[in-house]
Scaffold this active site. Structure first.
Site, PDB file in Angstrom:
ATOM      1  CB  SER A  96       0.097  73.259  22.616  1.00 40.18           C
ATOM      2  OG  SER A  96      -0.206  72.336  23.777  1.00 40.18           O
ATOM      3  CG  MET A  97      -6.001  74.983  24.160  1.00 41.64           C
ATOM      4  SD  MET A  97      -6.135  75.882  25.935  1.00 41.64           S
ATOM      5  CE  MET A  97      -8.018  75.771  25.594  1.00 41.64           C
ATOM      6  CG  HIS A 254       4.496  70.556  24.206  1.00 46.80           C
ATOM      7  ND1 HIS A 254       3.713  69.963  23.301  1.00 46.80           N
ATOM      8  CD2 HIS A 254       3.487  71.910  24.673  1.00 46.80           C
ATOM      9  CE1 HIS A 254       2.447  70.659  23.048  1.00 46.80           C
ATOM     10  NE2 HIS A 254       2.581  71.541  23.965  1.00 46.80           N
TER      11      HIS A 254
END
Length: 274
Positions: A96-97, A254
């Site tokens: 993700s980030m 996610h």
């Protein structure tokens, strides 16, 4: 507890499991290195050295006032690699980030020492919807995240993590206890760090940095990711990175590091062994 001191003096917590080729695991927002445990353990058992650290402002790392842009965060990654001795034949794995740290390290630090890279449900290359990025996410969504964090952070996380892990009326891929644990971990992060990092991953454009990936790269993304949509991230990232392989997990949300941990484990081990 083990800590690295960065070039600007911040103290970052890290864990190092196993011996062998280093694999640096970079966690997503707003969690900590502990989110990687189900993957780090089998990596260490397979003969790799799994290194995971808490991003500044989160988990057990120092809650600094500044340093939440991707230049500073990639410098933190470089400092962790240096201080832990992960200087050559390194695999970087960003969730993700954390994919942004990988991308910025490849450009800002010229990918020094890295021979493999993996972007897992990553925000790379560009999250924000603009005229030239029509598959991105509307600014209003990020504004709503900031408002929710300021108004009632625990309450905001209650709904956020249900979407994160694909929990719905007919689906329960993680337990209620696991959801509560993720909220507890997220609340360890400082409010400023949480807001600043959300702004960083929402607005940083990595599209021109995709060509700086000079190593084999694995891109993994769920087709039902409601947090970081695949058409804004995984697919264009794989298309723009030379030597990238895209693996789409049909129906995965996610947080596939937990919902699809066995498949992700196997795909990472296969990729690292190539």
């Amino acid at each position: 507890m083990s800590f690295v001191q960065t070039r600007d003096g911040a103290r970052l917590y890290y864990k190092s499991w196993g011996e062998g080729r280093p694999v640096v695991l970079i966690h997503g927002w707003p969690l900590s290195a502990d989110s990687w445990d189900p993957i780090a353990l089998p990596l260490a058992e397979a003969g790799y050295r799994a290194i995971a650290y808490d991003r500044r402002g989160f988990g057990r790392s120092e809650q600094t006032w500044t340093g939440y842009n991707y230049d500073a965060l990639s410098d933190d990654l470089a400092d962790v690699m240096k201080e832990t001795g992960a200087k050559e034949d390194v695999a970087l794995v960003g969730f993700s980030m954390g994919g942004g740290e990988v991308a910025r390290y490849m450009s800002r630090h010229d990918g020094a020492g890295v021979t493999r890279a993996a972007l897992i449900a990553s925000i790379v290359p560009y999250m924000l919807k603009t005229d030239d990025n029509p598959d991105g996410v509307e600014q209003s969504v990020f504004d709503g995240i900031a408002e929710g964090l300021i108004e009632d952070r625990p309450g905001f996380y209650g709904g956020f993590f249900k979407d994160f892990f694909g929990v719905g009326t007919l689906s329960q891929p993680v337990s209620d206890e696991y959801l509560e644990w993720t909220r507890t971990v997220a609340m360890q992060g400082g409010l400023r760090a949480t807001l600043e990092c959300a702004n960083a991953f929402a607005t940083t454009d990595f599209r021109d940095e995709l060509s700086r990936f000079k190593v084999p790269t694995l891109v993994v993304h769920g087709t039902s990711d409601a947090t970081v949509p695949i058409d804004a991230s995984g697919r264009p990232a794989a298309a723009g990175i030379p030597n990238a392989v895209l693996k789409e997990y049909d129906g995965a949300p996610h947080g596939l590091f937990q919902t699809h941990r066995e498949r992700l484990r196997d795909d990472l081990l296969e990729f690292l062994a190539q």
